[in-house]
Design a protein around this motif. Structure first.
Motif, short mmCIF file in Angstrom:
data_model
loop_
_atom_site.label_atom_id
_atom_site.label_comp_id
_atom_site.label_asym_id
_atom_site.label_seq_id
_atom_site.Cartn_x
_atom_site.Cartn_y
_atom_site.Cartn_z
N ASP A 203 -16.77 -28.28 -43.81
CA ASP A 203 -17.64 -28.07 -42.66
C ASP A 203 -18.59 -26.93 -43.05
O ASP A 203 -18.27 -25.75 -42.87
N SER A 204 -19.74 -27.28 -43.64
CA SER A 204 -20.60 -26.23 -44.21
C SER A 204 -21.23 -25.37 -43.12
O SER A 204 -21.53 -24.19 -43.34
N GLY A 205 -21.42 -25.92 -41.92
CA GLY A 205 -21.96 -25.13 -40.81
C GLY A 205 -21.05 -23.94 -40.53
O GLY A 205 -21.52 -22.85 -40.15
N MET A 206 -19.75 -24.16 -40.70
CA MET A 206 -18.79 -23.09 -40.46
C MET A 206 -19.03 -21.93 -41.44
O MET A 206 -18.85 -20.77 -41.08
N LEU A 207 -19.43 -22.23 -42.67
CA LEU A 207 -19.72 -21.17 -43.64
C LEU A 207 -20.90 -20.33 -43.17
O LEU A 207 -20.88 -19.10 -43.25
N TYR A 208 -21.95 -21.02 -42.66
CA TYR A 208 -23.11 -20.28 -42.16
C TYR A 208 -22.74 -19.47 -40.91
O TYR A 208 -23.22 -18.36 -40.71
N ARG A 209 -21.89 -20.05 -40.07
CA ARG A 209 -21.45 -19.33 -38.88
C ARG A 209 -20.60 -18.10 -39.26
O ARG A 209 -20.71 -17.03 -38.65
N ALA B 41 -27.52 -17.22 -34.61
CA ALA B 41 -27.55 -16.28 -35.74
C ALA B 41 -27.36 -17.06 -37.05
O ALA B 41 -28.00 -16.75 -38.06
N ALA B 42 -26.50 -18.09 -37.01
CA ALA B 42 -26.26 -18.90 -38.22
C ALA B 42 -27.55 -19.58 -38.65
O ALA B 42 -27.88 -19.62 -39.83
N SER B 43 -28.31 -20.10 -37.67
CA SER B 43 -29.53 -20.80 -38.08
C SER B 43 -30.58 -19.81 -38.57
O SER B 43 -31.49 -20.19 -39.29
N LYS B 44 -30.42 -18.52 -38.24
CA LYS B 44 -31.34 -17.50 -38.82
C LYS B 44 -30.92 -17.17 -40.25
O LYS B 44 -31.76 -17.20 -41.15
N VAL B 45 -29.63 -16.88 -40.47
CA VAL B 45 -29.24 -16.54 -41.86
C VAL B 45 -29.43 -17.75 -42.77
O VAL B 45 -29.69 -17.59 -43.97
N ALA B 46 -29.37 -18.95 -42.19
CA ALA B 46 -29.53 -20.17 -42.98
C ALA B 46 -30.95 -20.34 -43.50
O ALA B 46 -31.22 -21.20 -44.32
N GLN B 47 -31.88 -19.52 -42.99
CA GLN B 47 -33.27 -19.62 -43.47
C GLN B 47 -33.51 -18.79 -44.72
O GLN B 47 -34.60 -18.82 -45.29
N ALA C 134 -29.24 -16.25 -49.39
CA ALA C 134 -27.94 -16.47 -48.72
C ALA C 134 -27.48 -17.90 -48.98
O ALA C 134 -26.31 -18.16 -49.27
N ARG C 135 -28.41 -18.86 -48.92
CA ARG C 135 -28.05 -20.26 -49.15
C ARG C 135 -27.52 -20.45 -50.57
O ARG C 135 -26.51 -21.10 -50.79
N SER C 136 -28.23 -19.84 -51.55
CA SER C 136 -27.76 -20.10 -52.92
C SER C 136 -26.44 -19.38 -53.18
O SER C 136 -25.63 -19.87 -53.96
N ASP D 40 -19.84 -32.13 -44.37
CA ASP D 40 -20.58 -32.14 -43.11
C ASP D 40 -21.61 -31.01 -43.12
O ASP D 40 -21.27 -29.87 -43.42
N GLY D 41 -22.88 -31.31 -42.84
CA GLY D 41 -23.87 -30.24 -42.81
C GLY D 41 -25.29 -30.68 -42.52
O GLY D 41 -25.53 -31.63 -41.76
N ARG D 42 -26.24 -29.95 -43.11
CA ARG D 42 -27.66 -30.25 -42.92
C ARG D 42 -28.31 -30.68 -44.23
O ARG D 42 -29.32 -31.38 -44.23
N ASP D 43 -27.75 -30.17 -45.36
CA ASP D 43 -28.37 -30.41 -46.67
C ASP D 43 -27.35 -30.89 -47.68
O ASP D 43 -27.51 -30.66 -48.87
N MET D 44 -26.29 -31.52 -47.22
CA MET D 44 -25.23 -31.96 -48.13
C MET D 44 -25.77 -33.02 -49.10
O MET D 44 -25.54 -32.96 -50.29
N ASN E 200 -37.80 -27.44 -39.66
CA ASN E 200 -39.08 -26.92 -40.15
C ASN E 200 -38.97 -25.70 -41.04
O ASN E 200 -39.98 -25.10 -41.38
N ARG E 201 -37.75 -25.32 -41.42
CA ARG E 201 -37.65 -24.13 -42.28
C ARG E 201 -38.11 -24.47 -43.70
O ARG E 201 -38.08 -25.64 -44.11
N ALA E 202 -38.49 -23.41 -44.44
CA ALA E 202 -39.05 -23.62 -45.78
C ALA E 202 -38.00 -24.10 -46.76
O ALA E 202 -38.28 -24.90 -47.65
O1 C5P Z 1 -23.32 -27.42 -37.90
P1 C5P Z 1 -23.37 -26.08 -37.21
O2 C5P Z 1 -23.97 -26.11 -35.85
O3 C5P Z 1 -22.04 -25.40 -37.23
O4 C5P Z 1 -24.33 -25.19 -38.13
C1 C5P Z 1 -24.81 -23.93 -37.70
C2 C5P Z 1 -26.15 -23.64 -38.36
O5 C5P Z 1 -25.97 -23.47 -39.77
C3 C5P Z 1 -27.18 -24.79 -38.25
O6 C5P Z 1 -27.99 -24.67 -37.09
C4 C5P Z 1 -28.01 -24.64 -39.50
O7 C5P Z 1 -29.09 -23.77 -39.29
C5 C5P Z 1 -27.06 -24.00 -40.49
N1 C5P Z 1 -26.59 -24.93 -41.50
C6 C5P Z 1 -27.37 -25.14 -42.61
N2 C5P Z 1 -26.95 -25.94 -43.62
C7 C5P Z 1 -25.77 -26.57 -43.55
C8 C5P Z 1 -24.96 -26.41 -42.39
C9 C5P Z 1 -25.40 -25.59 -41.38
O8 C5P Z 1 -28.47 -24.59 -42.70
N3 C5P Z 1 -25.37 -27.33 -44.56
#
Ligand code: C5P
Length: 226
Positions: A33-39, A99-105, A109-111, A129-133, A187-189
């Motif tokens: 659950d990659s979103g959990m890592l960003y959270r 806050a997760a969607s901010k650090v995710a930009q 941090a992503r790398s 599970d994620g956004r960029d898997m 829309n993030r870079a």
């Molecule tokens: O999926 P979830 O809502 O837990 O993800 C939280 C935030 O983490 C997302 O809004 C997104 O900005 C970021 N995220 C991401 N890439 C992923 C998973 C999550 O940028 N692979």
């Protein structure tokens, strides 16, 4: 031996969490659950009073995160510990999500989180599970799903989840929050949310969890993944 991977990307509330949990249980595969890592990174930043745009500090924090995951049978999702504390419930809050969607930009941090995500690839297979898997982390995955649903349906699902937890919000506010998160994720870079060119798009608006899982399993079987 090539380890099979199914990636499931899509906007928040499309049902990725429930689907991925169900798929990983059914197949007996690992679950990321990659979103959990960003959270977790976002919560760590909040706890240590680090601004969500402080890229150098967040890069260091992401590399050194002290975290542990455990999947508990019969429960939705995964439990997570940060620095020894069970933070599963805190992670789900809207504040941490934002806050997760901010650090995710932040590219650094992503790398810094890439290696941690790739370490989840283990036999007999992985559901990610994620956004960029499918677009960044596991571009080699043999089955990529882009799971989506209408904004209204996603807001309805979130509304019901909140009610179940004894919390509440109004539907119009949830619709706005979902639109804002979509806007920031798409829309993030760096690593914006979009379907991989070879992804199969599933619109879950009018589908049950079982129906979506069955479609993914049929596709995985067709491609010889199990
Ligand atoms: O999926 P979830 O809502 O837990 O993800 C939280 C935030 O983490 C997302 O809004 C997104 O900005 C970021 N995220 C991401 N890439 C992923 C998973 C999550 O940028 N692979």
């Amino acid at each position: 031996m090539l380890i099979p991977i199914i990636t499931v990307d899509g906007p928040g509330g499309a049902g990725k969490g429930a689907i991925c949990k169900r798929l990983s249980e059914h197949l007996g595969w690992h679950l990321l659950d990659s979103g959990m890592l960003y959270r977790l990174l976002a919560l760590s930043a909040i706890n240590h009073h680090v601004e969500t745009d402080n890229e150098p500090a967040l890069k260091v924090m992401a590399s050194a995160l002290d975290i542990k995951f455990q999947s508990i049978a019969g429960q939705d999702g995964i439990r997570a510990w940060l620095e020894g504390e069970d933070v599963t419930d805190a992670l789900r809050s809207e504040d941490v999500g934002l806050a997760a969607s901010k650090v995710a930009q932040l590219p650094a941090a992503r790398s810094a989180l890439l290696a941690r995500q790739r370490a989840f690839v283990e036999l007999p297979g992985l559901v990610a599970d994620g956004r960029d898997m499918g677009t960044v982390v596991f571009i080699e995955a043999p089955l990529k799903i882009y799971l989506t649903a209408s904004v209204e349906e996603r807001a309805n699902r979130r509304y019901k989840q909140l009610l179940d937890k004894g919390q509440s919000d109004t539907l119009p506010r949830l619709v706005e929050a979902i639109k804002a998160r979509d806007e920031s994720d798409m829309n993030r870079a760096v690593a914006p949310l979009k379907p991989a060119p070879d992804a199969l798009t599933i619109d879950s608006t009018l589908m049950t969890i079982d129906e979506v899982c069955q479609q993914v399993l049929d596709e995985a079987a067709k491609r010889g993944l199990f």
